[in-house]
Design an enzyme around this catalytic site. Sequence first.
Site, PDB file in Angstrom:
ATOM      1  N   LYS A   1     -11.519  -4.746  -7.411  1.00 60.97           N
ATOM      2  CA  LYS A   1     -12.502  -3.718  -7.743  1.00 60.97           C
ATOM      3  C   LYS A   1     -11.826  -2.422  -8.169  1.00 60.97           C
ATOM      4  O   LYS A   1     -12.478  -1.532  -8.696  1.00 60.97           O
ATOM      5  CB  LYS A   1     -13.409  -3.457  -6.547  1.00 60.97           C
ATOM      6  CG  LYS A   1     -12.635  -2.926  -5.362  1.00 60.97           C
ATOM      7  CD  LYS A   1     -13.526  -2.628  -4.180  1.00 60.97           C
ATOM      8  CE  LYS A   1     -12.682  -2.070  -3.063  1.00 60.97           C
ATOM      9  NZ  LYS A   1     -12.748  -2.768  -1.819  1.00 60.97           N
TER      10      LYS A   1
ATOM     11  N   LYS B   1       0.822  -1.211   0.000  1.00 63.48           N
ATOM     12  CA  LYS B   1       0.000   0.000   0.000  1.00 63.48           C
ATOM     13  C   LYS B   1       0.856   1.261   0.000  1.00 63.48           C
ATOM     14  O   LYS B   1       0.443   2.284  -0.536  1.00 63.48           O
ATOM     15  CB  LYS B   1      -0.960  -0.002   1.201  1.00 63.48           C
ATOM     16  CG  LYS B   1      -2.106  -0.981   1.037  1.00 63.48           C
ATOM     17  CD  LYS B   1      -3.208  -0.760   2.055  1.00 63.48           C
ATOM     18  CE  LYS B   1      -4.363  -1.731   1.824  1.00 63.48           C
ATOM     19  NZ  LYS B   1      -5.382  -1.643   2.877  1.00 63.48           N
TER      20      LYS B   1
ATOM     21  N   LYS C   1      -5.280 -11.358  -9.450  1.00 65.01           N
ATOM     22  CA  LYS C   1      -6.454 -11.456  -8.579  1.00 65.01           C
ATOM     23  C   LYS C   1      -7.541 -10.470  -9.038  1.00 65.01           C
ATOM     24  O   LYS C   1      -7.223  -9.364  -9.468  1.00 65.01           O
ATOM     25  CB  LYS C   1      -6.014 -11.118  -7.139  1.00 65.01           C
ATOM     26  CG  LYS C   1      -6.999 -11.530  -6.074  1.00 65.01           C
ATOM     27  CD  LYS C   1      -6.450 -11.232  -4.686  1.00 65.01           C
ATOM     28  CE  LYS C   1      -7.594 -10.973  -3.732  1.00 65.01           C
ATOM     29  NZ  LYS C   1      -7.182 -10.419  -2.469  1.00 65.01           N
TER      30      LYS C   1
END
Length: 333
Positions: A199, A114, A196
């Site tokens: 969204k 992140k 993967k």
Amino acid sequence: MEDKKILFSAVQPSGILTIGNYLGAIKNWKNLQNDYNSIFSGADLHTLTVKQDPQTLRANSYQLAALFLACGLDPEKSIIFMQSHVPAHAELAWVLNTITYPGELSRMTQFKDKSQKHQENINMGLMDYPVLMAADILLYNTELVPIGADQKQHLELARDLAIRFNGRFGELFKVPEPYFGKTATRVMSLQEPTKKMSKSDANLNSFISMDDDKDTIIRKFKRAVTDSDNKIIFSEDKPGISNLLTIYSAFRGISIKEAEAEFEGKGYGDFKVKVGETVADVIDPIRQEKNRILSDKTYIDAVLKDGAERASRIAYKVLSKVYKKVGLLPRSR
Ligand code: LTN
């Protein structure tokens, strides 16, 4: 509460969920709530660790609560609440911070990922994320934590902190166990099936959102990337077809073998439509029910209020034991 094991899990209200999130988490929770004293939370404080538009965050929190209910989480059976409504989460996180080492947090895979992704906003909350998650779990004497593989490292920290606290201040916390479910369903992108499903993918055709309607779902499956040998079998060198088989079998509740048998001799075109219809048959009613629930914010507020009250009662008992153990004065009543 009855004498069942305590189970805790949470999802961040960070936007629409995909069928990957659904299969990986909420779908299983519905069944688990019968066997455990279950506590399900919207991890809204966690969501703040990346930049949020306040209005969107509010809308997403209602969306998530409504989705919980539409997926069959039952406020009579389970405690359903928003993390920020129970301040004990932030309070325990503070105490746990004092027994956590920076190195434990800076080497977390998710923190590193992140930080890469949000270089303009590497904040202390992002680094402290796993400590807040440990607080979520330990506050309820949780024994079982349903999580995806990506949260394994975080759960490991929760266990380490429980053991460390108990060692330093005396037995208090239960050491939680991860719960990975029967089948680890890893749902991949429909466009790049080696990645993967996400969204946040810029290509909207790569994921099925829980908000997609029937036509959209079928259209996206029709466009799913496959290969050209026209055999519907699960195999490492056929990531696209394997992914569709995984999705189909998860939604039908059958094994991959059974799914393969069902489509033996069939073509990719028919197969894709069938997968799309099967997914839509499950997702579409959930979406409609979610939207119905969303139109009654008063109801959602009432569910969350009741959930927060029930959660608080458990959480504050544990928190006051923590405060006592570490030597904070009892508050006079
Ligand atoms: N980090 C988790 C969400 C989460 C959670 C938790 C899961 C927050 N607190 C406690 C299990 C237990 C995620 O993003 N999947």
